[in-house]
Design a protein around this motif. Sequence first.
Motif: not given
Length: 523
Positions: A80-86, A133-142
């Motif tokens: 998906t061609a994301q370039i990230t350090y996350a 771009v900015d990236g956003y990490l959020f919790t899965d319901p589990s």
Amino acid sequence: MSANDPIDDKITSGYHHSYWNDSTAPLEYNTLDSDTIADVLIVGGGIAGLTTAYCLSKSGRRVILLEDGYLGSGETGRTTAQITYALDDRYYDLERFFGEEKSKLAAQSHKQAIEWINSVVTIEDIDCHFNRVDGYLFTDPSDKEENLDKEFDAARRAELPVDLVKYIPGLPQSKKRRALRFPNQAQFHIMKYLKGLADAIITMGGKIYTNSHADSIDKTGAKANGYTIRANHIVMATNTPVNDIVTMHTKQFAYRTYVIAAKVPKGILPYAMWWDTGNQNSKWVAKPYHYVRLEPLDKNFDLLISGGEDHKTGQADQENSTEEQRYENLIVWTKEHFPYFDDIEYKWSGQVMEPVDSLAFIGKNPGDDNIYIITGDSGNGMTHGTLGGLIIHDIIMGNPNEYSNLYDPSRITLPTGIDYLKEVGNMTYVMAKDWLSSGNVKEVNDLPAGKGVVISKGLNKIAVYKDTDGTIHSCSGVCPHLGGVLQWNDDEKSFDCPLHGSRFTAFGTVINGPAISDLKKSV
């Protein structure tokens, strides 16, 4: 596609073309047609191989790159061609595996990879939709909400400029949902980027050969199309090493991942990346997570690209969920989070190599002095592949590199022992189960057109495919790598090995290593 060729493996390693493959002309170059010599032979025409070739060509080395299909026809073209350090795995896990200082080093290395890509796009004037771009990490319901705070603290200790935010742009139903914001990530059109690298390599005198399958690989070089290439250094940039029988395949495991893409009205979403923390209740050691980004399409629409629903290669049935159902699950999840997501324009799957300790393996192949490997992308193939080229360049040139020990393929990471035993136990169970199974179609005539199956014939396993003309094709149903019983992948029309991820077309042609030979024909 013709009825007798369900996978055009020169263009891509699956039945479904990715958006990247579909929106660019095939990157085809000359075919190797004579014996030749080089300073460095690179096998693999994805981001890792082309980055390595670019760096070494720039340093004056004579480079030959071989690709058995077209450039980007492997897993690089199915990203998906994301370039990230996350990273796919949490920084608090990296601290557990490697310690705080090495976790910081890992973060630094991926940041450097992003900056290097940015600089090359500028220097070589590559028109590839590169965008910060900015990236956003959020919790899965589990997952536990406290783990978001835990990751925030670990990322800050790794000296990343991460923020805790109370609102996630682009997710209107999540106005009160917290997330970690990783600023200044990047994205691009991967095939256009590969074309830019290839053009630069050729301008600098490097040689690129497509439709040139490398075999007989050893410390002196390799053969391709019946011709010999002699080289002082050999770099295996093939997603998973094809020159190694066992060693590296006990340290990493192959997973299939799924992608869908749909048009959304331009301007309705910000250009950004979104990730959840993954299903903590999953049976898989690599907890499947979702990953989303936006790609410019035309003056009226963008393309929202969403991925996830991973499972171990050849083992979709272990969760009683077919490959096709994975796409349906992904559609449901995506529409819940992005209501603008509508009719699917593209769908495809890819293969991810998951190391037991989360980081890629880059450097000398264990036991070899002049054979190098780049593998273990762990879902971060754009940065890991780039780092592969930078690190291998420095090793060959004799330059110091502060990341070489961190990514050394010979490393041993003891805290991952439990996960390692789970993965090995899974392989043992699957191998025993599959050898005892008789297959789910006892008579070949029962097989619908366009379908495949592995059946028993005495003590043998036979991979059978009936094409849309009704013609039966049969090969050995056993992977030539280490004897795994193959499984039919009805989504990508391939036979996949559940042990180490080798994949073959419906007619038995190898399209993914570690296997290097086609399936033997059966009568």
